[in-house]
Structure formats: C-alpha cells, structure tokens
Design an enzyme around this catalytic site. Structure first.
Site, PDB file in Angstrom:
ATOM      1  N   SER A   1      -9.551   1.434   3.354  1.00  0.00           N
ATOM      2  CA  SER A   1      -8.753   2.238   2.447  1.00  0.00           C
ATOM      3  C   SER A   1      -7.722   1.426   1.652  1.00  0.00           C
ATOM      4  O   SER A   1      -7.188   1.940   0.677  1.00  0.00           O
ATOM      5  CB  SER A   1      -8.028   3.321   3.241  1.00  0.00           C
ATOM      6  OG  SER A   1      -7.162   2.723   4.183  1.00  0.00           O
TER       7      SER A   1
ATOM      8  N   SER B   1      -9.303  -1.131   7.603  1.00  0.00           N
ATOM      9  CA  SER B   1      -8.854  -0.965   6.219  1.00  0.00           C
ATOM     10  C   SER B   1      -8.140  -2.133   5.563  1.00  0.00           C
ATOM     11  O   SER B   1      -7.834  -2.060   4.390  1.00  0.00           O
ATOM     12  CB  SER B   1      -7.998   0.289   6.085  1.00  0.00           C
ATOM     13  OG  SER B   1      -8.842   1.396   6.003  1.00  0.00           O
TER      14      SER B   1
ATOM     15  N   LYS C   1       0.844  -1.207   0.000  1.00  0.00           N
ATOM     16  CA  LYS C   1       0.000   0.000   0.000  1.00  0.00           C
ATOM     17  C   LYS C   1       0.871   1.246   0.000  1.00  0.00           C
ATOM     18  O   LYS C   1       1.906   1.286   0.690  1.00  0.00           O
ATOM     19  CB  LYS C   1      -0.883  -0.047   1.255  1.00  0.00           C
ATOM     20  CG  LYS C   1      -1.911   1.065   1.385  1.00  0.00           C
ATOM     21  CD  LYS C   1      -2.742   0.827   2.653  1.00  0.00           C
ATOM     22  CE  LYS C   1      -3.843   1.843   2.856  1.00  0.00           C
ATOM     23  NZ  LYS C   1      -4.649   1.555   4.068  1.00  0.00           N
TER      24      LYS C   1
HETATM   25  N1  GLN Z   1     -12.908   3.461   7.236  1.00  0.00           N
HETATM   26  C1  GLN Z   1     -12.160   3.962   8.320  1.00  0.00           C
HETATM   27  C2  GLN Z   1     -11.870   5.433   8.115  1.00  0.00           C
HETATM   28  O1  GLN Z   1     -12.341   5.985   7.196  1.00  0.00           O
HETATM   29  C3  GLN Z   1     -10.901   3.181   8.505  1.00  0.00           C
HETATM   30  C4  GLN Z   1      -9.779   3.564   7.631  1.00  0.00           C
HETATM   31  C5  GLN Z   1      -8.525   2.765   7.924  1.00  0.00           C
HETATM   32  O2  GLN Z   1      -8.578   1.731   8.588  1.00  0.00           O
HETATM   33  N2  GLN Z   1      -7.409   3.260   7.444  1.00  0.00           N
HETATM   34  O3  GLN Z   1     -11.190   6.035   8.863  1.00  0.00           O
END
Ligand code: GLN
Length: 497
Positions: free
Chosen positions: A159, A183, A84
């Site tokens: 994400s 994520s 990532k």
């Molecule tokens: N969906 C969550 C957010 O928007 C988690 C994102 C993540 O785990 N990086 O913050």
C-alpha cells in the site's frame, strides 16, 4: 550560495546529508530542487496527496542557518523525505487516502514524524496509499491510483505506492511507508528500491493510523540499503506511548555497511511458492542466490512448512484487527460528517459513504471471523497457525542467519489489473506475509530486471532484531549487482527539473 551538482537528486541520503554538513550543498536549494521535480513529474505519477512547500522550505532554511552558525547538524539534516499519509502530522492533513478522513488534520505528530524532525529531515509532503493501507497496488486510494515511474501503465505496488513512486522518480531521497503485510517491501520490489520492515516493536506505532495493530510497523524506502538503514536508525527506538515498543538503546543499522559477508549462512527457500513465480523472477532469484554464494555466503536449504498458510492466516487476522480498529471512524470523532439527528443513522451513512469497497470488505470479513460461533473456527485457528509459522522460523534460524526468497512472485502488474479479483491480489503477498506474521525484520532489495525493463526484488528475512545484519547483507548484495535504480522514462539526458 554553494553550487548544485548537475544531478543532485541522484545522490543518496548519506551523500546529501554529507554535502549539507560540509557546506557543498544548501538545504534550501536541495529542497527547492525536489519541489520543482514534484511539480514536473508528480502530475503524471500522483505519488503525493499533499505537498508542504512552505513547511519544507522553512525547515531547510533552519538547517542552513544552523550550519552557518556553526551548530552541529543532526544525521538527516536537510534531506528531503516523503511520509505516507497514514502517519499523523500536526501541520499537514492525514487522510489515509480515505474519504472518511478527507480534510482531517491531527492535533499531534506521529512518533516517527517527531523523529524525522529531530534528525533534521525536511518532510516534503504526504504520499498516496491504498485506503487505510489495505491493498497491494495503491489502486484502492479514494483519490486515484499512483503510477510506477518504470512504466506509467503499471502499479507501483502498495500500500505504500506513493512513497515508493516518489523515491524511484527522485522526487524525494527516501520515504516512510508502513508495512502490515508487505507494504514497504512489495512497492520497493516493483519500483527497484530497498525497503526495511523492522522487527515488530522496533519502531513506535504512536500516531500511525492503526490497520492491524499486531502487525503494523513503519519502515523506510530508499534507493540503497545503506540509505534505508540510515533512515531506520533515525526512527527506531523506545517510545513509552506504544505499549509494544521494545526498550532498547538506539542503534546505527549501517554500522556494518561496506563489510564483506563471507561466511554468512543464507537459507534458501525451496518449495511450491517458488515454482509458482514468473519464470523471469525464478531465474533472477537463482542468479541472486548464486551471487550471494560468490560473495562468500554459505547456502543452506530451508523449509518453512506452514508458510503456505500465511495468506489464509493473514487475511483473517488483519481484517479482524482492522474491523476493531476502524470502529472509531463513526462520523463523530474524525473527519467527514458531524452528528445531526439520529446518531445510528449518521453512523451507518458515514461508513457507507466514507469507506471504499476494499475497506468495507475487510471490515465484514473481520467482523465475521470474530463473531461468536465463528471465533474458534477462524480467528483462534488462524492465531494458532500463526504460532506454527513463527516456530518454523525459529527452527530455520538455528541453521542460517538470513532467509532469501523473492519479494513478489511477479514484477509490477498493470494498474487496475486485479481490481475485480481481490483474491488474486491477496495471493501476490505469499512471500511478504510470513515475516510479518512472525514479527521478524525483512529487507527487500533489487535483484534484477525483466526483459521488458521491470525491476524484480529479493527479500532477506532475519531473526528478531537482526536489522543491522540484514542491512549489511543487502548492502553487499547491492554493491555487487550495481543495479541502476533510475527508471528509463526519467533518463538523465531528458531530465527536466
Ligand atoms: N497487501 C496487504 C494487504 O492488503 C498488506 C498491506 C500492508 O502491508 N499495509 O493487507
């Protein structure tokens, strides 16, 4: 040159590593095969932001030479892996899918990137994400969304959507994502994959661009629990450069794969959150729980009374930490703009131009929650409820070994579906946030498929440092389900590269 099996990209991490070690696969041929697949398929998936063709080939050649010279190979030698794009890489750009960091190339590798290299993995490139990992769709990338290989009109989740998309489409054998509040798990659920969010502190955050430091963890996404466990074994371990790193010796998280799970006490989450799930998700979850029972697990009803507050707590704590962490992007130290003239002007303009809407929203939310006068009412209160959530788990784990829940309330939604309704998007995180807030490990594993052909996922949460147990249970569950992780659009007969 050893011959390539017809569908070498269907092999798991474990089989690829074994094939390279015994000489039936060549690392160079394997990496070239994956690079060709990226070329063919990533044009419509957009999972990668950067592909390191030369670097990947050079690493593969080193592995082949080492093998030819009879040297012992490391556990992931020659296995093609995607990373990532919020993990620092010395030889590749690191953008966090933000205009703010466009063109930024860090002077060092993240700890997990060093670990992958030490384990002999071939890093193919950097994958797309919601800007600074803020989101659940990958729509918030400044460089455009990633598509779900199961249905190109749908989101791969986020994400870590680029990582999940690349693994599902067999453009990489596995990938690293980061998980602050779901994520790696939610994209795995949307793409029919397995992901592990480790215990907080299990994997060093050194070189992971910080979003919310008390929650961030790097985790693997793969096509089986065994593969994910194998990658986790390579990246977990103590690192003095992360003050929250847990000082424990390395561990093989796949050690109990293949073993029966008879007698494991599975806490089944009941309550309102489950009733609000899509009916197909509810049915799939119930069938999954039944299968766990058929495999000999003992079912126990558990309640996490404060779980319902997880979303409110997370969306105060994470933005608060983000507002502080992202203050460093000031136009002077990283990326975009170099200072000229009035520095305050430069700062304001750089942040206005450099950050997208969601990042700005989080910075404002977080700054507000931390400001004097509101700190006690919001931030401090949220931290207190976070402790209550942690206590709920402690009480639950007195009665069970793992807790089962859906990973997400619904299967993958359409790209852009919630673009204008951030709150609706936040609500999708109901199941994945509580383990993050409590610092606990959790695995997302496939548990079925909708009538329209979209994967559904189950989440298994464990007590601190119980990753090996979670991998064992998910592995048994997966072998019993025999889920076909190949998206139909990439069907075997029509295979191009
Ligand atoms: N969906 C969550 C957010 O928007 C988690 C994102 C993540 O785990 N990086 O913050």
């Amino acid at each position: 040159m050893p011959s390539m099996p017809a569908e070498v990209h269907d092999l798991g991490v474990t089989e690829m590593a074994a094939g390279i070690a015994d000489g039936s696969l060549s690392a160079r041929a394997l990496v070239d095969h994956h690079l060709a697949r990226i070329e063919t398929h990533d044009a419509h998936l957009h999972g990668f932001l950067h592909v390191d063709v030369a670097g990947a080939r050079a690493q593969a050649d080193r592995i082949d030479r080492a093998r030819a010279a009879g040297k012992p190979l490391a556990p992931l030698a020659g296995v093609p892996i995607a990373v990532k794009d919020n993990m620092c890489t010395r030889t590749m750009p690191t953008t966090c899918a933000s205009r703010m960091l466009a063109g930024y190339q860090p002077p060092y590798d993240a700890h997990v990137v060093e670990c992958l290299a030490a384990a002999g993995a071939v890093i193919l490139g950097k994958t797309n994400l919601d800007e600074f990992a803020m989101g659940s769709s990958t729509d918030n990338s400044a460089f455009g969304p990633t598509h779900n290989p199961w249905d190109l009109t749908r989101s791969p989740g986020g994400s870590s959507g680029g990582s999940a998309s690349s693994v599902a489409a067999r453009l990489s054998a596995a990938a690293l994502g980061s998980d602050t509040g779901g994520s790696v798990r939610q994209p795995a659920a949307f793409c029919g994959l397995t992901a592990i969010k480790p215990t907080y502190g299990r994997v060093s955050r050194y070189g992971l661009v910080a979003f919310a430091s008390s929650l961030d963890q790097v985790g693997p996404i793969a096509r089986s629990a065994r593969d994910a466990g194998r990658v986790l074994s390579a990246i977990a371990g103590y690192d003095r450069r992360d003050a929250t790193s847990i000082d424990r010796p390395g561990e093989d998280f796949t050690a109990s794969c293949g073993e029966a799970i008879r007698g494991v006490r599975v806490g089944v989450l009941a309550g309102a959150a489950l009733e609000q799930c899509d009916p197909e998700m509810q049915a799939s979850f119930k069938a999954g729980v039944q299968r766990l029972q058929d495999l000999g697990c003992q079912l126990v009803d558990v309640k996490l009374p404060h779980m319902g507050h997880g979303i409110a707590v997370y969306y105060l704590v994470a933005p608060a930490e983000a507002s502080s962490n992202l203050a460093r992007f000031d136009g002077m130290r990283y990326g975009m703009r170099k200072p000229s003239g009035d520095l305050r002007q430069t700062y304001a303009q750089t942040r206005a131009d450099g950050f997208g809407t969601e990042v700005k929203r989080r910075i404002m939310l977080g700054t507000y929650a931390l400001s004097s006068g509101y700190y006690d009412a919001f931030y401090l209160k949220a931290q207190r409820v976070r402790t209550l959530i942690r206590n709920d788990y402690e009480a639950a784990f007195a009665k069970c070994d793992v807790i089962a829940s859906p990973t997400t309330p619904r299967p993958a939604f359409e790209i852009g579906a919630m673009h204008d309704d951030p709150l609706a998007m936040y609500l999708e995180d109901i199941f994945v946030l509580p383990p993050s807030l409590a610092g606990l490990p959790a695995v997302a594993t496939p548990c079925g498929i909708t009538r329209s052909g979209l994967p559904l996922g189950m989440q298994l949460t464990g007590s601190a440092l119980s990753e090996a147990k979670l991998v064992q249970v998910a592995d048994a569950f997966e072998r019993d389900l025999a889920f076909d992780s190949l998206p139909p659009g990439l069907g075997r007969a029509s295979e191009g590269a």
